[in-house]
Design a protein around this motif. Structure first.
Motif, PDB file in Angstrom:
ATOM      1  N   UNK A 202      89.241  28.076  45.955  1.00 12.71           N
ATOM      2  CA  UNK A 202      88.777  29.736  45.868  1.00 12.71           C
ATOM      3  C   UNK A 202      89.934  30.616  45.672  1.00 12.71           C
ATOM      4  N   UNK A 203      89.043  31.942  44.871  1.00 12.92           N
ATOM      5  CA  UNK A 203      89.000  32.899  44.098  1.00 12.92           C
ATOM      6  C   UNK A 203      88.586  33.521  45.020  1.00 12.92           C
ATOM      7  N   UNK A 204      88.998  34.919  45.940  1.00  9.69           N
ATOM      8  CA  UNK A 204      88.206  35.817  46.345  1.00  9.69           C
ATOM      9  C   UNK A 204      88.851  36.916  46.133  1.00  9.69           C
ATOM     10  N   UNK A 205      89.424  37.521  46.499  1.00  7.02           N
ATOM     11  CA  UNK A 205      90.623  38.661  46.435  1.00  7.02           C
ATOM     12  C   UNK A 205      90.318  39.564  44.620  1.00  7.02           C
ATOM     13  N   UNK A 206      90.395  41.021  45.209  1.00  6.52           N
ATOM     14  CA  UNK A 206      90.467  41.240  43.978  1.00  6.52           C
ATOM     15  C   UNK A 206      91.311  41.667  42.915  1.00  6.52           C
ATOM     16  N   UNK A 208      93.070  43.380  41.389  1.00  5.58           N
ATOM     17  CA  UNK A 208      93.552  44.477  41.052  1.00  5.58           C
ATOM     18  C   UNK A 208      94.857  44.136  41.978  1.00  5.58           C
ATOM     19  N   UNK A 209      95.144  43.588  42.454  1.00  2.00           N
ATOM     20  CA  UNK A 209      96.010  43.057  43.509  1.00  2.00           C
ATOM     21  C   UNK A 209      96.769  41.583  42.952  1.00  2.00           C
ATOM     22  N   UNK A 210      97.920  41.054  43.141  1.00  2.00           N
ATOM     23  CA  UNK A 210      98.758  40.638  42.773  1.00  2.00           C
ATOM     24  C   UNK A 210      97.940  38.755  43.385  1.00  2.00           C
ATOM     25  N   UNK A 211      97.838  38.866  44.226  1.00  2.00           N
ATOM     26  CA  UNK A 211      97.367  37.908  44.761  1.00  2.00           C
ATOM     27  C   UNK A 211      95.711  37.347  44.050  1.00  2.00           C
ATOM     28  N   UNK A 212      95.009  38.232  43.117  1.00  3.46           N
ATOM     29  CA  UNK A 212      93.598  37.747  42.164  1.00  3.46           C
ATOM     30  C   UNK A 212      94.047  36.644  41.417  1.00  3.46           C
ATOM     31  N   UNK A 213      95.193  38.146  40.639  1.00  9.00           N
ATOM     32  CA  UNK A 213      95.057  36.536  40.198  1.00  9.00           C
ATOM     33  C   UNK A 213      96.017  35.280  39.978  1.00  9.00           C
ATOM     34  N   UNK A 214      97.462  34.987  40.820  1.00  9.31           N
ATOM     35  CA  UNK A 214      97.288  34.165  41.692  1.00  9.31           C
ATOM     36  C   UNK A 214      96.463  32.920  41.699  1.00  9.31           C
ATOM     37  N   UNK A 215      95.232  33.529  42.684  1.00 11.46           N
ATOM     38  CA  UNK A 215      93.981  32.961  42.808  1.00 11.46           C
ATOM     39  C   UNK A 215      93.348  32.132  41.942  1.00 11.46           C
ATOM     40  N   UNK A 216      93.319  33.284  40.444  1.00 10.08           N
ATOM     41  CA  UNK A 216      92.775  32.636  39.463  1.00 10.08           C
ATOM     42  C   UNK A 216      93.948  31.656  38.553  1.00 10.08           C
ATOM     43  N   UNK A 217      94.388  31.653  38.390  1.00 11.29           N
ATOM     44  CA  UNK A 217      95.456  31.356  37.258  1.00 11.29           C
ATOM     45  C   UNK A 217      96.752  30.126  37.701  1.00 11.29           C
ATOM     46  N   UNK A 218      97.240  30.424  39.486  1.00 13.65           N
ATOM     47  CA  UNK A 218      97.512  29.029  39.584  1.00 13.65           C
ATOM     48  C   UNK A 218      96.652  27.791  39.399  1.00 13.65           C
ATOM     49  N   UNK A 219      95.766  28.106  39.809  1.00 11.06           N
ATOM     50  CA  UNK A 219      94.290  26.466  39.595  1.00 11.06           C
ATOM     51  C   UNK A 219      94.775  25.925  37.941  1.00 11.06           C
ATOM     52  N   UNK A 220      94.269  27.563  37.900  1.00 13.21           N
ATOM     53  CA  UNK A 220      93.906  26.845  35.497  1.00 13.21           C
ATOM     54  C   UNK A 220      94.978  26.428  35.226  1.00 13.21           C
ATOM     55  N   UNK A 222      96.969  24.058  36.677  1.00 11.83           N
ATOM     56  CA  UNK A 222      97.445  23.084  37.115  1.00 11.83           C
ATOM     57  C   UNK A 222      97.007  21.352  37.215  1.00 11.83           C
ATOM     58  N   UNK A 223      95.493  22.551  36.393  1.00 16.71           N
ATOM     59  CA  UNK A 223      93.860  21.118  35.358  1.00 16.71           C
ATOM     60  C   UNK A 223      93.507  21.264  37.181  1.00 16.71           C
ATOM     61  N   UNK A 224      93.433  22.008  37.590  1.00 14.24           N
ATOM     62  CA  UNK A 224      92.191  22.876  39.199  1.00 14.24           C
ATOM     63  C   UNK A 224      91.000  22.993  39.447  1.00 14.24           C
ATOM     64  N   UNK A 225      90.368  23.345  39.667  1.00 18.80           N
ATOM     65  CA  UNK A 225      89.215  24.568  39.422  1.00 18.80           C
ATOM     66  C   UNK A 225      89.016  25.366  40.345  1.00 18.80           C
ATOM     67  N   UNK A 226      88.522  26.202  39.765  1.00 16.93           N
ATOM     68  CA  UNK A 226      88.268  27.782  40.401  1.00 16.93           C
ATOM     69  C   UNK A 226      87.453  27.807  40.626  1.00 16.93           C
ATOM     70  N   UNK A 227      86.556  28.581  42.254  1.00 20.33           N
ATOM     71  CA  UNK A 227      84.973  28.695  42.873  1.00 20.33           C
ATOM     72  C   UNK A 227      85.598  30.278  42.682  1.00 20.33           C
ATOM     73  N   UNK A 228      84.812  30.995  42.230  1.00 17.07           N
ATOM     74  CA  UNK A 228      85.249  32.719  42.041  1.00 17.07           C
ATOM     75  C   UNK A 228      83.861  33.405  43.033  1.00 17.07           C
ATOM     76  N   UNK A 229      84.723  33.938  43.613  1.00 14.79           N
ATOM     77  CA  UNK A 229      83.153  34.421  45.102  1.00 14.79           C
ATOM     78  C   UNK A 229      82.790  35.696  44.526  1.00 14.79           C
ATOM     79  N   UNK A 230      81.420  35.495  44.610  1.00 14.81           N
ATOM     80  CA  UNK A 230      80.691  36.521  44.179  1.00 14.81           C
ATOM     81  C   UNK A 230      80.690  37.853  44.825  1.00 14.81           C
ATOM     82  N   UNK A 231      80.578  38.745  44.765  1.00 15.55           N
ATOM     83  CA  UNK A 231      81.033  40.283  45.373  1.00 15.55           C
ATOM     84  C   UNK A 231      80.565  40.080  46.781  1.00 15.55           C
TER      85      UNK A 231
END
Length: 634
Positions: A202-206, A208-220, A222-231
């Motif tokens: 799951x990617x839910x953080x903005x 603008x914060x370092x957790x946001x890039x970790x939640x997107x790039x970490x899975x990508x 390593x071959x995992x799928x990212x589900x991006x939460x909407x607003x």
């Protein structure tokens, strides 16, 4: 030591595209992109950026809402070799103007909805949803971007991003993160906690914060799928729980306060059983929450991550139990020193300041050499020429090597997962005409679980022939801060004082600052709830906000110290009384009386008509800002 940092982020992503081209990479709002499809779109945009001359050492701004385009743009900027600088569209205009001026990106990627913001500040903009831009993208090749196509070769030491954090000097500062640091960070996390084949994160953080890039790039990477939460989902704990259950999400990173809200909102918690890895980051993890988690989700594991933008997000990690909530041990190629004021190691079990060194370190602060030299100091324990970052956190190291958080050595705080320099809040208050002195603190008058940011202001004194300064109004001062600071930095209350209390040696006595009165102006003591619904919601306000005298029917939730995460707790606790609300309801209908009028009975909720959309055009500018801020929890 492992050579994890010898590659760049595009190299790692390209390797995953070759390995699992048809695997799902990104899901958002009913759209699913495979690794090959996501890569193709990012490559086309990267080539368009190359045609604009973007490359290593250049900064490209991202002024984009949550969307597939945001992820495509991030990857495209990295692929062309430039560094991305995220600008949150929900920030106040004054804040956005300052960040754009500070970063001075060569180009900004936006959409038509953010075009006016960029135009207002005179920055060059590429509008991604402009049909003309779409035609240009269709002409570009979707094949991988080669290094020889870039304006200069991309190296691990080049910047990957600039993220702005709160600044003690009164201005936010941009942290320059490198490919080397981020690659080491994400690769080390993947080795310590591997992503199983077919896993979903799951990617839910903005961003603008370092957790946001970790939640997107970490899975990508390593071959995992990212589900991006909407607003909407990103700010609604119940919706996040439903997202986890619907997509079988197995990996979640979130702040402890949001984990609390999800456990409150999702009943039974068995519906969250697919998620076996929960990571808390961004603020101290209370042991009572770890205990509650163990009871609610016995088949899942809880991890604690410790980090900052200055060292790629996470430097120490550890598994948590109901009895152990330490921040764990360093990742590969990361060194953690617990030192005294003379930079000497302290004995195990003794508190000292934490310093981080190794491959994850950022380059420093954008165009701030003096501040960089102050915080990134020579490492006396590492190879010649290496540096370590002074975190300002007080910790102790246990005999088993794990590190426990003790507190801060300065006036920086973590609040709802955000890093807040109290000096920046005070500086913003002093910038208002008529304010001579200001200070900001975090108060816990109503218990350890209730932490509120409070500011204090003293009016300018009359000197000489100048007219007396106008009397300060606390509500107007708070509105001034809301116009210049992001929502998470706006104090729950501003208190106007005749003078700041001082210690015998002349320093501000923070312990002597009076507690604010969290009451709505004009409310009367006999303004009691009138019926069962109002009494129930009054009890909800009292519990969530820790009101000593109980909630009144005309009290404004946000004037009482409420925020977006506490609004989610109101929704969860109202359900316990059989009342259905949304977080958006709380932001528009802010009082007990108004919420009682719009609450639906849960028993009849299935037959109730859909909740009408909020009439945004009828809102005041302040109400519009509040509800758009409510659409995200960062």
């Amino acid at each position: 030591m492992h050579s994890l940092a010898s590659r760049t982020l595009p190299e790692l992503f390209d390797a995953e595209v070759r390995r699992v081209p048809e695997a799902p990479a990104l899901m958002y709002d009913g759209t699913t992109l495979s690794y090959a499809a996501l890569d193709g779109r990012a490559n086309r945009l990267a080539r368009l950026l190359l045609r604009r001359g973007m490359g290593p050492e250049d900064l490209v701004g991202l002024l984009l809402p949550r969307s597939v385009e945001l992820v495509v743009a991030l990857l495209a900027v990295l692929k062309c070799g430039a560094a991305y600088v995220p600008f949150d569209p929900d920030y106040p205009a004054e804040r956005t103007a300052h960040l754009l001026s500070d970063a001075a990106p060569r180009l900004v990627l936006g959409v038509r909805a953010t075009e006016e913001t960029a135009a207002r500040h005179g920055v060059p903009l590429l509008v991604l949803d402009d049909p003309a831009v779409g035609s240009l993208l269709e002409r570009e090749s979707a094949r991988p971007v080669r290094d020889e196509e870039r304006v200069r070769p991309l190296a691990p030491g080049h910047p990957a991003y600039v993220l702005h954090t709160s600044g003690s000097t009164g201005e936010p500062k941009g942290v320059i993160g490198t490919h080397a640091g981020e690659v080491n960070h994400l690769t080390a996390l993947g080795r310590r906690y591997p992503y199983p084949a077919g896993s979903v994160a799951l990617a839910q953080s903005s961003l603008s914060f370092v957790d946001g890039s970790t939640q997107l790039l970490g899975p990508l990477l390593h071959g995992a799928c990212v589900v991006l939460a909407d607003a909407r989902q990103a700010k609604d704990p119940q919706a996040l729980g439903e997202l986890i259950a619907r997509h079988g999400i197995h990996h979640v990173v979130l702040v402890p306060s949001l984990l609390t809200a999800i456990l409150d909102s999702v009943q039974p918690t068995a519906s969250l059983a697919s998620c076996t890895r929960w990571v808390c980051s961004g603020e101290e993890l209370p042991s009572r929450l770890a205990h509650r988690f163990a009871e609610a989700l016995p088949g899942a594991r809880l991890f604690n991550y410790y980090g900052a933008s200055e060292f790629a997000g996470d430097g120490l990690t550890g598994a948590c139990t109901a009895q152990d909530v330490s921040v764990g041990r360093p990742l590969e190629n990361v060194a953690a020193y617990v030192l005294d004021a003379s930079l000497r190691p302290v004995a195990a079990g003794t508190a000292g300041e934490l310093y981080i060194a190794g491959a994850a370190l950022a380059r420093g602060y954008l165009r701030r050499p003096a501040l960089t030299a102050e915080r990134f100091v020579a490492d006396p324990y590492g190879p010649a020429g290496t540096r370590m970052y002074r975190t300002g956190d007080l910790v102790l190291q246990r005999p088993d090597g794990a590190v426990e958080f003790v507190g801060r050595a300065d006036h920086q705080v973590k609040l709802r997962g955000h890093r807040v320099e109290l000096g920046e809040v005070a500086a913003a208050l002093r910038a208002r005409p008529g304010v001579e002195q200001a200070v900001a603190v975090v108060r816990q008058d109503d218990g350890p679980d209730v932490r509120r940011l409070v500011a204090y202001a003293v009016a300018s004194r009359r000197t000489g022939p100048r007219p007396a300064a106008p009397e300060l109004d606390a509500g107007q001062l708070r509105a001034h801060l809301a116009a210049s600071l992001p929502a998470y930095m706006v104090p729950a209350a501003v208190v106007v004082l005749d003078a700041l209390p001082l210690t015998p040696n002349g320093k501000i006595d923070r312990r002597a600052l009076p507690a604010p009165e969290f009451r709505t102006a004009g409310a009367t003591d006999d303004d009691a709830p009138r019926d069962e619904r109002e009494r129930a919601l009054s009890d909800v306000f009292t519990a969530v906000l820790a009101l000593p005298g109980g909630g009144r029917r005309t009290d404004d939730f946000f004037a009482l110290g409420g925020d977006s995460i506490l609004a989610a707790q109101v929704v969860a606790k109202a359900r316990q009384f059989g009342l259905a609300l949304s977080a958006g309801d709380v932001f528009v209908h802010k009082t007990v009386a108004a919420l009682a009028a719009v609450a639906r009975d849960i028993g009849a909720d299935a037959e109730a008509p859909p909740v009408p959309p909020v009439p945004l055009l009828s809102l005041s500018p302040e109400e519009f800002d509040e509800i758009t801020v409510a659409w995200r929890i960062t």
